[in-house]
Design an enzyme around this catalytic site. Structure first.
Site, PDB file in Angstrom:
ATOM      1  N   GLY A   1       0.683  -1.150   0.118  1.00  0.00           N
ATOM      2  CA  GLY A   1       0.344   0.161  -0.210  1.00  0.00           C
ATOM      3  C   GLY A   1       0.910   1.951  -0.276  1.00  0.00           C
TER       4      GLY A   1
ATOM      5  N   GLN B   1      -4.841  -4.911 -35.587  1.00  0.00           N
ATOM      6  CA  GLN B   1      -4.878  -4.531 -37.265  1.00  0.00           C
ATOM      7  C   GLN B   1      -5.018  -5.503 -38.052  1.00  0.00           C
ATOM      8  OE1 GLN B   1      -5.017  -1.287 -37.070  1.00  0.00           O
ATOM      9  NE2 GLN B   1      -5.218  -1.402 -39.467  1.00  0.00           N
TER      10      GLN B   1
ATOM     11  N   GLU C   1       3.046   0.918 -10.695  1.00  0.00           N
ATOM     12  CA  GLU C   1       4.006   0.949 -10.627  1.00  0.00           C
ATOM     13  C   GLU C   1       5.281   2.224 -11.603  1.00  0.00           C
ATOM     14  OE1 GLU C   1       6.355  -2.384  -9.252  1.00  0.00           O
ATOM     15  OE2 GLU C   1       4.154  -3.752  -9.488  1.00  0.00           O
TER      16      GLU C   1
END
Lengths: 257, 380
Positions: B124, B337, B364
């Site tokens: 956390g 694509q 991150e």
């Protein structure tokens, strides 16, 4: 219990097979444990978990076979033996393999030998039964269940989709069929421990065999790929005409009737 | 130089690939669609020792290395970004800090269940106003009678709803210059005052749990402080450096998966009487994709190797995270694509790869933060 597993490395099923000069090209190909041998490995570990003892996995192969042996050790085998014939033998067949294994098992105290039903490359299904014959022990092929109760062994085997129940005794050789078990994945701790487990390497010399002793009894005349599948043809028109056309095509074009 | 993997690394790669293809792959669409964390898959991964790869056996780990762990993350990411992210976060952020900085007792108590896969851990750090700018941390932890009393709010925390422990960063005081001292504290999630809710509706990695945490007068014993109280900031910089390798490995997996799917489709799909893979425009796309995937792999492996050999890896892990995540995004985009209209459909999976890849350019440390880290390493 002394449990042995016969293992062969085979082409990865996803590998594209190329033939050159009557030989299958294996340069750079990925190899795996023959999938039927994985059932044998799993069963060996399960039997050891139930009855105690030791599982030794044996392969006749070359230096690269170490990879598959290490995987077998990671799955849970206790020991591995690589009989490396790369230097000594050029051509091999089932006789060669059986002769070598016979020599290997000569001084071994065996309770149970497990092998795959067939190897998915050449699919001869011969090595197991022929080895049992040479060792003069009973064998049961394509097994789907194995219960060892003292000296008695109760087996279920797959007979073209039906089940046959067989009772026999140890020592014994069995070949394993799909449905026998679900082979486990080698766990990470298993993979790490595998490097510390013994892997013995033998050559023909160590088994008191000469090159002539193991010369194949068969000769490969040619190796070729099956013809490429061609696009199908859809017949049209009235049903009667279609049938007539089909019969005529089968007769004249593909010459099957 | 030696580019060969060790036998153990190779076996790990092969085992995880098989496991991912057989167990995770068939459920990847459902995991994404229902945004449901696959708890049972994590149980199985735990049993196989995947959650403890880079930790020693003494703490329930598998005794592997960073590279083996990166290979495992790649293989899982190749079939399912959600599972890959939860896995990477559990090991790199939930468990690793305890291994790096914990006392022997903390390792025995808190690392072992994480390494064996019995429990999951979370990290956390991020708050509504602080993430890479950890200095902005508002959560506080004050010492009262040998207990830390923690108050604050955390957001975007991976795995928190399923976690047994959360390593929480909090301000524990001020240094001589008046700057906040940030420490890390292990908080068991069943402690009074911990509220966790996962109400985010995410663009991608939907099956990975992401939660908000509210900490209200949460009391934990003083011994739960992780590592050096003064060096909390340095500790999580190190943790994040390691985490970047795993996010890069995950991105690499998504990029490889996108390439695999695009190549297979291009060979099968026929237009104008031939496979579209015989058209140069498609070939050039595939060639670029393959090249970038391989380059990404090289830097991911190098960063992991540096870490395993106790060398500095801050710059290389930022290179890896930045390059691999941007490669994953580009490769997934090109894979769509190449698939044309089918690529836009969930069934063909490449649209999911793109949504999952986007997170990796953000989580991150955004790509911009990676560039800052690199620039700092260059002496700027």
């Amino acid at each position: 219990m002394n449990i042995y597993v016969l293992m062969k490395k085979t082409f990865d099923t996803e590998e594209k097979i190329a033939v050159n000069n009557g030989k299958i090209e294996d340069d750079g190909a990925e190899f795996i444990i023959n999938p039927y041998d994985e059932y044998a490995m799993e069963e060996a570990i399960k039997q050891r978990e139930e009855h105690g003892g030791e599982v030794t996995v044996v392969t006749v192969g070359n230096e690269d076979s170490e990879k598959q042996l290490r995987t077998a050790l990671a799955m849970g085998a206790d020991k591995a033996v690589l009989i490396n014939i790369e230097e000594d033998v050029e051509e091999t067949d089932q006789f060669t393999t059986v002769k070598i294994l016979e020599a290997f098992f000569d001084d071994k105290d065996v309770d149970l030998i497990l092998a795959g039903n067939v190897a998915i490359d050449q699919a001869s299904g011969q090595v197991g039964p022929r080895l049992a014959e040479r060792l003069n022990i009973p064998y049961v092929t394509t097994i789907t269940d194995l219960q060892i109760k003292g000296e008695t062994v109760e087996i279920e085997r797959d007979v073209e989709g039906d089940i046959e129940k067989v009772e026999t005794t140890l020592p014994l050789l069995v070949t394993c069929q799909q449905g026998l078990n679900e082979p486990r994945y080698p766990s990470l701790p298993g993979i790490m421990k595998a490097k510390k487990k013994p892997l013995e390497e033998l050559e023909l010399d160590d088994l008191d065999l000469e090159e002539e002793d193991v010369e194949p009894k068969t000769k490969t005349i040619d190796v070729f790929l099956p013809p490429e599948k061609e696009a199908g043809r859809v017949l049209e028109g009235e049903l009667d005409d279609q049938v007539k056309e089909l019969v005529s095509l089968l007769n004249k074009e593909s010459k099957v009737i | 130089m030696d580019f060969d993997l060790t036998k153990e690394q190779e076996m790990t790669q092969k085992m995880v690939r098989t496991f991912a293809e057989e167990v995770i792959g068939p459920r990847a669409i459902e995991i994404d669609k229902e945004a449901k964390f696959p708890e049972d898959i994590f149980k199985e991964m735990g049993k196989l020792g995947l959650l403890g790869i880079p930790f020693p056996e003494a703490y329930g780990g598998s005794g592997g290395d960073t590279l083996a762990y990166a290979l495992a993350v790649e293989e899982i990411g190749r079939v399912c970004g959600s599972t890959g992210l939860s896995y990477a976060a559990a090991v790199s952020l939930g468990a690793s800090p305890i291994y790096y900085f914990g006392t022997e007792e903390q390792k025995q108590t808190y690392l072992t269940p994480l390494a064996t896969g019995e429990a999951l851990g979370s990290f956390g750090l991020t708050e509504p106003n602080a993430g890479s700018d950890a200095g902005g941390t508002k959560t506080t932890a004050t010492l009262q009678n040998d207990e830390y009393v923690i108050n604050g709010e955390k957001c975007f925390i991976t795995n928190a709803s399923y976690a047994k422990t959360i390593i929480v960063t909090a301000v524990t005081g001020k240094d001589q210059k008046g700057k906040n001292i940030i420490s890390a504290i292990i908080v068991p999630t069943d402690t009074d005052g911990v509220k966790i809710k996962n109400e985010y509706d995410k663009m991608g990695v939907r099956g990975s749990d992401t939660a908000e945490i509210v900490l209200e007068d949460v009391r934990v014993p003083r011994e739960n402080l992780l590592g050096d109280p003064e060096k909390g900031f340095k500790q999580f910089l190190y943790t994040l450096d390691g985490g970047r390798i795993s996010i890069a490995a995950l991105a690499l997996g998504i990029a490889q998966g996108s390439l695999d799917k695009a190549l297979k489709y291009a060979k099968e799909r026929k237009q104008f009487g031939q496979s579209i893979s015989s058209f140069q425009s498609i070939q050039f796309k595939l060639a670029d994709m393959a090249m970038e995937v391989e380059l990404a792999r090289n830097i991911v492996w190098k960063a992991a190797w540096l870490k395993d050999n106790n060398r500095a890896f801050t710059k290389e892990s930022a290179f890896a995270k930045l390059y691999a995540s941007e490669t994953a995004f580009r490769t997934a985009n090109e894979a769509i694509q190449i698939h044309g209209g089918y690529g836009y459909m969930r069934e063909y999976e490449v649209e999911r790869y793109l949504r999952d890849a986007k997170l990796l350019e953000i989580g991150e440390g955004t790509s911009e933060v990676q560039r800052m880290v690199i620039a700092r390493q260059l002496g700027c």
